[in-house]
Design an enzyme around this catalytic site. Sequence first.
Site, mmCIF file in Angstrom:
data_model
loop_
_atom_site.group_PDB
_atom_site.id
_atom_site.type_symbol
_atom_site.label_atom_id
_atom_site.label_comp_id
_atom_site.label_asym_id
_atom_site.label_seq_id
_atom_site.Cartn_x
_atom_site.Cartn_y
_atom_site.Cartn_z
ATOM 1 N N PRO A 18 1.252 -1.339 -0.247
ATOM 2 C CA PRO A 18 0.300 0.178 0.103
ATOM 3 C C PRO A 18 1.250 1.388 0.364
ATOM 4 O O PRO A 18 1.839 1.549 0.689
ATOM 5 C CB PRO A 18 -0.492 0.370 1.486
ATOM 6 C CG PRO A 18 0.073 -0.689 1.922
ATOM 7 C CD PRO A 18 0.924 -1.815 1.101
ATOM 8 N N LEU A 19 0.246 1.943 -1.201
ATOM 9 C CA LEU A 19 1.078 3.375 -0.810
ATOM 10 C C LEU A 19 0.586 4.455 -1.085
ATOM 11 O O LEU A 19 -0.144 4.588 -1.824
ATOM 12 C CB LEU A 19 2.274 3.309 -2.249
ATOM 13 C CG LEU A 19 3.328 2.348 -2.186
ATOM 14 C CD1 LEU A 19 3.828 1.292 -4.121
ATOM 15 C CD2 LEU A 19 4.434 2.049 -1.532
ATOM 16 N N THR A 20 0.845 5.565 -0.220
ATOM 17 C CA THR A 20 0.290 6.737 0.004
ATOM 18 C C THR A 20 0.784 7.750 -1.227
ATOM 19 O O THR A 20 1.459 7.593 -0.819
ATOM 20 C CB THR A 20 0.568 7.654 1.266
ATOM 21 O OG1 THR A 20 -0.013 6.779 2.351
ATOM 22 C CG2 THR A 20 -0.576 8.799 1.242
ATOM 23 N N CYS A 29 3.875 3.523 9.819
ATOM 24 C CA CYS A 29 4.191 4.301 9.436
ATOM 25 C C CYS A 29 4.852 4.950 10.441
ATOM 26 O O CYS A 29 4.499 5.287 11.363
ATOM 27 C CB CYS A 29 2.402 5.117 8.690
ATOM 28 S SG CYS A 29 2.626 6.428 8.243
ATOM 29 N N LYS A 88 0.935 -4.840 9.344
ATOM 30 C CA LYS A 88 2.052 -4.750 9.126
ATOM 31 C C LYS A 88 2.832 -3.301 9.645
ATOM 32 O O LYS A 88 2.343 -2.923 10.336
ATOM 33 C CB LYS A 88 1.866 -3.231 7.450
ATOM 34 C CG LYS A 88 2.506 -3.553 6.836
ATOM 35 C CD LYS A 88 2.877 -2.234 5.324
ATOM 36 C CE LYS A 88 3.702 -2.099 4.656
ATOM 37 N NZ LYS A 88 4.914 -1.344 4.854
ATOM 38 N N HIS A 116 8.468 -5.378 7.798
ATOM 39 C CA HIS A 116 9.693 -4.037 7.084
ATOM 40 C C HIS A 116 10.682 -4.257 7.461
ATOM 41 O O HIS A 116 10.821 -4.093 8.767
ATOM 42 C CB HIS A 116 9.122 -1.952 6.908
ATOM 43 C CG HIS A 116 9.673 -1.796 6.166
ATOM 44 N ND1 HIS A 116 9.693 -0.720 5.254
ATOM 45 C CD2 HIS A 116 11.261 -2.327 5.559
ATOM 46 C CE1 HIS A 116 10.744 -0.064 5.002
ATOM 47 N NE2 HIS A 116 11.544 -0.996 4.889
ATOM 48 N N ASP A 164 13.725 -2.780 -0.203
ATOM 49 C CA ASP A 164 15.087 -2.681 -1.264
ATOM 50 C C ASP A 164 14.990 -4.013 -2.175
ATOM 51 O O ASP A 164 15.416 -4.220 -2.423
ATOM 52 C CB ASP A 164 16.436 -2.959 -0.133
ATOM 53 C CG ASP A 164 16.510 -2.407 0.851
ATOM 54 O OD1 ASP A 164 15.894 -0.972 1.090
ATOM 55 O OD2 ASP A 164 17.308 -2.870 2.044
ATOM 56 N N ARG A 201 9.106 0.352 -2.933
ATOM 57 C CA ARG A 201 10.073 1.674 -3.801
ATOM 58 C C ARG A 201 10.337 0.670 -5.089
ATOM 59 O O ARG A 201 10.509 1.450 -6.165
ATOM 60 C CB ARG A 201 10.910 2.200 -2.823
ATOM 61 C CG ARG A 201 10.935 3.580 -1.962
ATOM 62 C CD ARG A 201 11.663 3.546 -1.159
ATOM 63 N NE ARG A 201 12.669 2.878 -0.720
ATOM 64 C CZ ARG A 201 13.947 3.005 -0.629
ATOM 65 N NH1 ARG A 201 14.717 4.302 -0.871
ATOM 66 N NH2 ARG A 201 14.538 2.095 0.047
#
Length: 687
Positions: A325-327, A412, A452, A483, A526, A549
């Site tokens: 999920p990417l804001t 977050c 997450k 993460h 990464d 990313r």
Amino acid sequence: MDAPPPGTAHVKPEFLLPISTAAVLHDDDAAEGATGLLRGTGVRGEREEDALDRDGGAAPARTKRTKAQKRAQSGANKGWRFGKVVDGVDLCFHVAAGEGCNLGEQCRNNHDVRAYLAAKPLDIAFPRTEDVQHLPLPGAMDVDIDLYAARPPVCPVFEETGECRFGFQCRFMGAHTRPAPPAPSPADVPFSTDDSAADKDRPEPGLHLELVKDADKLARTMLTNAEANRVSPHTLKLLRTKKPGQEDDVAMPAAATSATEPEGLPPASPAAAETISESTAVTTDADALIDQRTAGAAPPDAVDGRVRFREKNRLDWAGKTYLAPLTTVGNLPFRRLCVSYGADITCGEMGLATSFLSGSKEEWSLVRRHPSERTFGVQLAGSKVASVVAAAEALAGELGDGVDFVDLNCGCPIDLVFKTGSGSALLDNPNRLGKLVRGMSRALGAVPVTVKLRAGVKDGRNTAHKLMPRLGPEFGAGGLTLHGRSRQQRYTKLADWAYIKECVDAVRAREADEDLPRVPIFGGGDAFSAAGYWDCVAASAVDGVMVARGALIKPWIFTEIKEHREWDISARERLEGVRRYAEYGLTHFGTDTAGVNSARRYLCEALSFQYRYVPIGILETLPARINDRAPASRGRDELGGRDWVRISEMFLGPAPAAWSFTPKHRSNAYESQGQEDRGERGQSLRW
């Protein structure tokens, strides 16, 4: 030649340019730390360094920064203000779609189609990739319009669905209009006492165009291409007025009807659920109520209809690819693009629980799902148990089978989220985290809850290995994502995959000891190549790697992962991906003036990440690394905000005079007013 500085991509010597140019730095920490305006708050983001120093303690007192200091730290776009661009003359949406307006004279919008069309900007030509691949950067609309004269006009929405809901407001209107038949004379019109139905479909007198539909395509695509999880304005209004559950068409079930929990936990009563649903802030009473619901003391009117943990839908994610999920940038068009490249699991952008409960149209738009998204989840953020559980109830009631899982954000790192106790702040509050997961699990019925999280809050103080074994058996989580960085670390160091393996081993050990169902665990951090992805899977024993990313810079990474290869993608193939993103953006945001420029804004956001890709054909060593930046080299142009807007013009037409774009990362912003002539750069597209 001098050795390149650390963090520079190793480009083959024959591609290096002798002219030294200053590298443009792209600070992912700054871009993520300064979030701009958080939806609905009106509060600006802060830099991470304002909260924590390098040693993890409180930051020292700081004096007010000068203008020069502020400019020096302006690498991220903190404003993110994009004014809505609309037509100079408005038009009632129903009239634009060829329908009659039910409000009649009470409607405050314009009903004069002819006046609207007279002032409307010219139609846009949506070309094929081969039509624009050799164009100079200034864009398709700066070249001879004869390029499109031999091709029929194309409206992406009409092509996909057989009908364009924007009608005369569509900027590709020529694709679904035709000359209207001449109006019949009065003598030819049969007498009728009620011809309102005929008048509704009759073209406006004097209007020489009429809208067309493709009935066959409508029948074929209505079920396969229509976006799911649309929430009605009536439902949003009821949420804003704090009256959920009082209307038959608003499905916000009490926890008793969708009770879900680990074994041994009591169901909640409808009265308790109503109390929670109407609360947007945690009070002492609300905390006591949640304690009662999760500690074993069931209210007298409880209904035994709960779904137990072992009966929840199981997530079979082993071997599947997962787009994080990417804001802002993880919108539906981008997810759809990644699915076309092979992404199996997608998750919507982070939504705030309080904004869902307040009926925010913007927040509820985040749950939209395209049919191509085979496994789709929604991500919630919040720290107040009452509001998060109520938001989960609302999602369960409104979306039903339209969501496969709901993810709780415990990772977050940005200050605006962290300081409210949400996001990664929950890592230091396991009791509250447990209440959140248990309450969400109960409210969501058979839909599993996933979590997450990050390794910890501060460097050297990782806590995930203690939390993760409890999240499944004790709290009821059906899936986990870790993460491999701390909140303080951000992106300054590589992810710690050895620690991710330690956490996976801890979870699997407890599952084996207590004969518990196996929950999928994904790692993160990464992932930028097929080789790196599968090496991380093998070394850490995770079920997969959540890609963030890496997907922003090269969305085709999912194809690489599935085919176990590095794709030396050509410029033409990349341009085709840009064209598809523009097409998906138009079908989602709309083909009217406002929709075209929303699609343009998000396309430019995507290009601000994709241009960081270094073609693997010019690299000396493989695989590429995500934090490496390319030196000045042949085969790659340094593009900026102005160039991204020009690329968008190839598919979306000229940008409005008042429209501007500033990307998340430091770059030359594009503003159409006061800029030099667009024809200053005539080189072919080589990026």
